[in-house]
Design a protein around this motif. Structure first.
Motif, mmCIF file in Angstrom:
data_model
loop_
_atom_site.group_PDB
_atom_site.id
_atom_site.type_symbol
_atom_site.label_atom_id
_atom_site.label_comp_id
_atom_site.label_asym_id
_atom_site.label_seq_id
_atom_site.Cartn_x
_atom_site.Cartn_y
_atom_site.Cartn_z
ATOM 1 N N ARG A 1 0.879 -0.874 0.052
ATOM 2 C CA ARG A 1 0.076 0.012 -0.007
ATOM 3 C C ARG A 1 0.765 1.327 0.044
ATOM 4 N NH1 ARG A 1 -5.750 -0.813 1.654
ATOM 5 N NH2 ARG A 1 -5.996 -2.929 1.662
ATOM 6 N N LEU B 1 2.133 2.019 -3.435
ATOM 7 C CA LEU B 1 0.931 2.377 -4.447
ATOM 8 C C LEU B 1 0.391 3.520 -3.974
ATOM 9 C CD1 LEU B 1 -0.569 -1.158 -5.525
ATOM 10 C CD2 LEU B 1 0.951 0.407 -6.806
ATOM 11 N N SER B 2 0.980 4.239 -2.730
ATOM 12 C CA SER B 2 0.485 5.602 -2.287
ATOM 13 C C SER B 2 -0.830 5.429 -1.741
ATOM 14 C CB SER B 2 0.665 6.550 -3.612
ATOM 15 O OG SER B 2 -0.628 6.640 -4.038
ATOM 16 N N LEU B 3 -1.074 4.139 -1.348
ATOM 17 C CA LEU B 3 -2.448 4.251 -0.404
ATOM 18 C C LEU B 3 -2.234 4.616 0.993
ATOM 19 C CD1 LEU B 3 -4.098 0.928 -1.913
ATOM 20 C CD2 LEU B 3 -4.820 3.221 -2.312
ATOM 21 N N ILE B 4 -1.482 4.351 1.303
ATOM 22 C CA ILE B 4 -0.914 4.861 2.739
ATOM 23 C C ILE B 4 0.244 5.725 2.699
ATOM 24 C CG2 ILE B 4 -2.330 3.192 4.033
ATOM 25 C CD1 ILE B 4 0.055 1.586 4.761
ATOM 26 N N LYS B 5 0.558 6.380 3.578
ATOM 27 C CA LYS B 5 1.808 7.358 3.801
ATOM 28 C C LYS B 5 2.690 6.806 4.679
ATOM 29 C CE LYS B 5 -0.547 11.236 1.853
ATOM 30 N NZ LYS B 5 -1.392 10.350 1.053
ATOM 31 N N ARG C 1 4.171 11.520 -8.004
ATOM 32 C CA ARG C 1 3.163 10.335 -7.771
ATOM 33 C C ARG C 1 2.363 10.130 -8.996
ATOM 34 N NH1 ARG C 1 -2.054 10.217 -6.987
ATOM 35 N NH2 ARG C 1 -2.760 8.464 -6.094
ATOM 36 N N SER C 2 1.997 10.977 -9.708
ATOM 37 C CA SER C 2 1.309 10.753 -10.953
ATOM 38 C C SER C 2 2.195 10.001 -12.041
ATOM 39 C CB SER C 2 0.506 12.037 -11.463
ATOM 40 O OG SER C 2 -0.674 12.088 -10.668
ATOM 41 N N LEU D 1 3.021 6.498 -11.118
ATOM 42 C CA LEU D 1 1.852 5.538 -11.109
ATOM 43 C C LEU D 1 1.403 5.395 -12.224
ATOM 44 C CD1 LEU D 1 0.067 6.712 -8.010
ATOM 45 C CD2 LEU D 1 1.282 4.676 -8.176
ATOM 46 N N ARG D 2 1.800 6.325 -13.417
ATOM 47 C CA ARG D 2 1.309 6.001 -14.864
ATOM 48 C C ARG D 2 1.848 4.930 -15.476
ATOM 49 N NH1 ARG D 2 -1.526 9.311 -17.603
ATOM 50 N NH2 ARG D 2 -1.226 11.033 -16.386
ATOM 51 N N GLY E 1 -1.433 -2.133 -10.548
ATOM 52 C CA GLY E 1 -1.362 -2.858 -9.108
ATOM 53 C C GLY E 1 -2.552 -3.344 -8.809
ATOM 54 N N VAL F 1 -11.281 2.474 -14.868
ATOM 55 C CA VAL F 1 -9.700 2.336 -14.437
ATOM 56 C C VAL F 1 -8.812 3.032 -15.524
ATOM 57 C CG1 VAL F 1 -7.742 0.956 -14.019
ATOM 58 C CG2 VAL F 1 -10.070 0.423 -13.069
ATOM 59 N N SER G 1 -9.828 5.429 -17.667
ATOM 60 C CA SER G 1 -10.042 6.629 -17.987
ATOM 61 C C SER G 1 -9.295 7.445 -16.950
ATOM 62 C CB SER G 1 -11.656 6.989 -17.837
ATOM 63 O OG SER G 1 -11.880 7.064 -16.650
ATOM 64 N N LEU G 2 -8.944 6.503 -15.801
ATOM 65 C CA LEU G 2 -8.114 7.408 -14.651
ATOM 66 C C LEU G 2 -6.662 7.623 -15.174
ATOM 67 C CD1 LEU G 2 -9.769 5.825 -11.412
ATOM 68 C CD2 LEU G 2 -9.855 7.960 -12.168
ATOM 69 N N ARG G 3 -6.332 6.651 -15.927
ATOM 70 C CA ARG G 3 -5.084 6.638 -16.560
ATOM 71 C C ARG G 3 -4.925 7.780 -17.681
ATOM 72 N NH1 ARG G 3 -1.543 2.374 -15.227
ATOM 73 N NH2 ARG G 3 -0.319 3.269 -17.037
#
Lengths: 278, 320
Positions: B50, B53-57, B74-75, B78-79, B83, B103, B105-107
């Protein structure tokens, strides 16, 4: 941004849960209308008894406009609950479903996602209020016809038939504005928990407590009243006063808007720091 | 070459209250690796993933992806990453295709050809129009892998992708991972609580226990490191032990739970067997056990302060 907003709108629009509120309204309004249709007039006479002795009332008091006004007044306390059903699920629903993992591991900032969800929440709230207003107006005028609107209150106001429709539209718009604040609060609670019920209970608790504080004639509470957002939620009814107190309405709009922005800012802060553990 | 480093973590740590779920974690994953991230349940694997994948800091340390800080870029990072974190969850009231469209479209790219491509890879093309609600666990898991592959990421992070699958499903997922790694363009980070799974699929691995790194290196090197253990069932036990102790190269032989545990060089197993047979023993079983396996079994079974075999050699960077 457009496609992210599109995603959120589609997700909300295709979810069965989103329609519970609409369905409730679609059932309750015809029910009230039918009930009033079979009412033998004791009710309308009761409200206007005092007048009938002093004035000669000509025309149709029990008309569609009056019914709409009556319904909006009666349901007003319950609409926030219906708003929270959808608004409270916007973030908590993703947590419950585990789908935050799908959304927040993508090259899109959390701020964008949050903003898209917030806009969707406001659209939902607006759609619900407009649906309620339009349905009661359409059904009311279809069943009872139109006529002058008699506005009960401290000072009795009678609005000419031609003067009513724009007030209905303005009232619905202002009601939407007020409900956006309620939706913002539910949205805030939605960011805090991972279940769909918490935000509903939280929002309703705040609203009920605020209503009670706002309506009890206790000095301390009276002093608090201007600081509660629920105090301003009745702004929609002000357009039915004559003359319309535009300054009061403007002030209420500013306060409610301020609360909405504040609620959103807090949500944003929480969401930025949130560890996604669901 | 630093450009070959896909993922690097520096002193990565996450604290919940007083408890460190992950602490001082230094991982290095290079381009082309299939990196197995092994640990018992609750060791901190998911917490680590996590953070990747930047879900938690992170509470401490930081993550670099493609040589740049994940927090600052980050962006952009993650591009290039796909995951699947824990169970594959989707919008169950939407179709598989619609889920993938969301998903994609978020990319920032929702081309139908790419969606068709990943559906084809996981074999869900025929069921793409069905609501995810109607999917079996295995199909959801495959869809989870499909969404991780959208946009052709360079780095794919799969968190326990075979969990809850039936043997056929496990086989399919492993096959899929093998195909991906053989394409040569994808670096895979794979977590598991099964050593056998990592052994079958990974080129490199790290073992994490109670939030800290126990060992990291090439799978082949790690499994070969340390003394080898052979478990033998030969009757009568006591006479067999005496015979084994006399064999040159046997460091130790003792009876443990009605088995003989014999520490010896791996090449000496045939010799041990012959000695036992020639001594007239009835040999029921000869099972070579590698020390990493013993170690891993020990930590998964909850033993504390287990010695890490070959730690001194393997923990250092062992690649040129």
């Amino acid at each position: 941004m457009k496609s992210i907003l599109g995603n959120e709108i589609v997700k909300t629009a295709l979810k069965w849960r989103s329609y519970i509120s609409f369905l409730t309204i679609a059932i309750i309004i015809p029910l009230i209308d039918v009930g009033l249709l079979f009412e033998k007039g004791g009710w309308a006479r009761g409200m206007t008894r005092g007048l009938a002795s002093d004035f000669l009332i000509v025309g149709n008091i029990k008309n569609g406009f009056f019914i709409t006004y009556f319904i909006l007044n009666a349901l007003w306390i319950h609409v926030p609950f219906l708003i929270t059903l959808g608004a409270g699920d916007q973030l908590a629903g993703e947590a419950t479903g585990g789908t935050f993992r799908l959304l927040l591991t993508r090259p899109v900032s959390r701020s964008y996602i949050l903003f898209a969800k917030y806009v969707t929440t406001l659209v939902y709230a607006g759609a619900l209020v407009v649906f309620m207003g339009v349905l009661s107006l359409a059904l009311g005028t279809a069943l009872f016809g139109t006529g002058d609107l008699l506005v009960p209150g401290r000072d009795l106001t009678i609005l000419a038939e031609s003067d009513v429709l724009w007030r209905m539209a303005a009232g619905i718009a202002l009601a939407t504005w007020g409900m956006c604040t309620v939706a913002s609060l539910a949205f805030l609670f939605s960011s805090l928990v991972e279940n769909g019920i918490g935000p509903i209970i939280g929002t309703m608790a705040v609203i009920i407590v605020s209503y009670i504080i706002g309506n009890l004639p206790v000095e301390l509470f009276t002093a608090m009243k201007p600081y509660l957002f629920t105090t301003y939620l009745d702004l929609w009814a002000k357009v039915f006063e004559d003359p319309v107190p535009w300054e009061t309405i403007r002030h209420s709009m500013l306060v409610l808007g301020g609360f909405s922005v504040g609620f959103y800012a807090v949500t944003w802060y929480i969401f930025q720091k949130k560890d996604v553990l669901s | 070459m630093s450009s070959d480093v896909i993922l690097q973590t520096f002193g990565l740590g996450k604290r919940y209250g007083k408890r460190w779920a992950v602490r001082d974690l230094d991982l290095t994953v290079r381009r082309g690796d299939v990196f197995g991230f092994l640990g018992p349940n609750g060791a901190g694997k998911s917490t680590t993933i996590r953070m990747l994948l930047s879900l938690i800091k992170p509470t401490a340390g930081h993550v670099d992806l493609f040589g740049r800080s994940l927090q600052k870029h980050r962006s952009a990072a993650l591009r290039r990453v796909g995951g699947l974190v824990e169970r594959a969850d989707f919008y169950s009231y939407l179709s598989a295709r619609r889920n993938l469209e969301i998903v994609a479209s978020l990319r920032g790219d929702d081309s139908h050809t790419d969606i068709d491509r990943v559906l084809d890879i996981v074999g869900l093309t025929a069921r793409a129009a069905d609501r995810v609600k109607a999917y079996s666990h295995g199909m959801k898991q495959r869809l989870g892998i499909a969404q991780a592959l959208l946009g052709g990421p360079e780095f794919v992070v799969l968190d326990e992708p075979t969990t809850g699958l039936d043997p056929q499903g496990i086989k399919e997922v492993r096959e899929l991972i093998r195909q991906l790694s053989q394409s040569g363009t994808v670096t895979i980070f794979l977590s598991s609580h099964l050593l056998a799974e990592i052994e079958q699929t990974a080129t490199h691995m790290a073992i994490i226990n109670k939030g800290t790194l126990a060992v990291q290196g090439r799978v082949a090197d790690l499994l070969a490191a340390g003394p080898h253990l052979v478990r033998i069932d030969a009757r009568p036990l006591d006479r067999a032990v005496d015979l084994l102790r006399a064999v040159p190269g046997v460091e130790r032989a003792e009876i443990v739970d009605a088995w003989i545990e014999c520490a010896a060089h791996p090449d000496s197993t045939p010799l041990l067997t012959r000695q036992l047979l020639e001594g007239g023993m009835a040999v029921h079983a000869v099972i070579p056990r590698r020390s990493l396996e013993e170690y891993f079994l020990a930590i998964t079974e909850g033993a504390s302060d287990v010695h890490v075999p070959g730690e001194s050699g393997a923990r250092k960077e062992d690649r040129p």
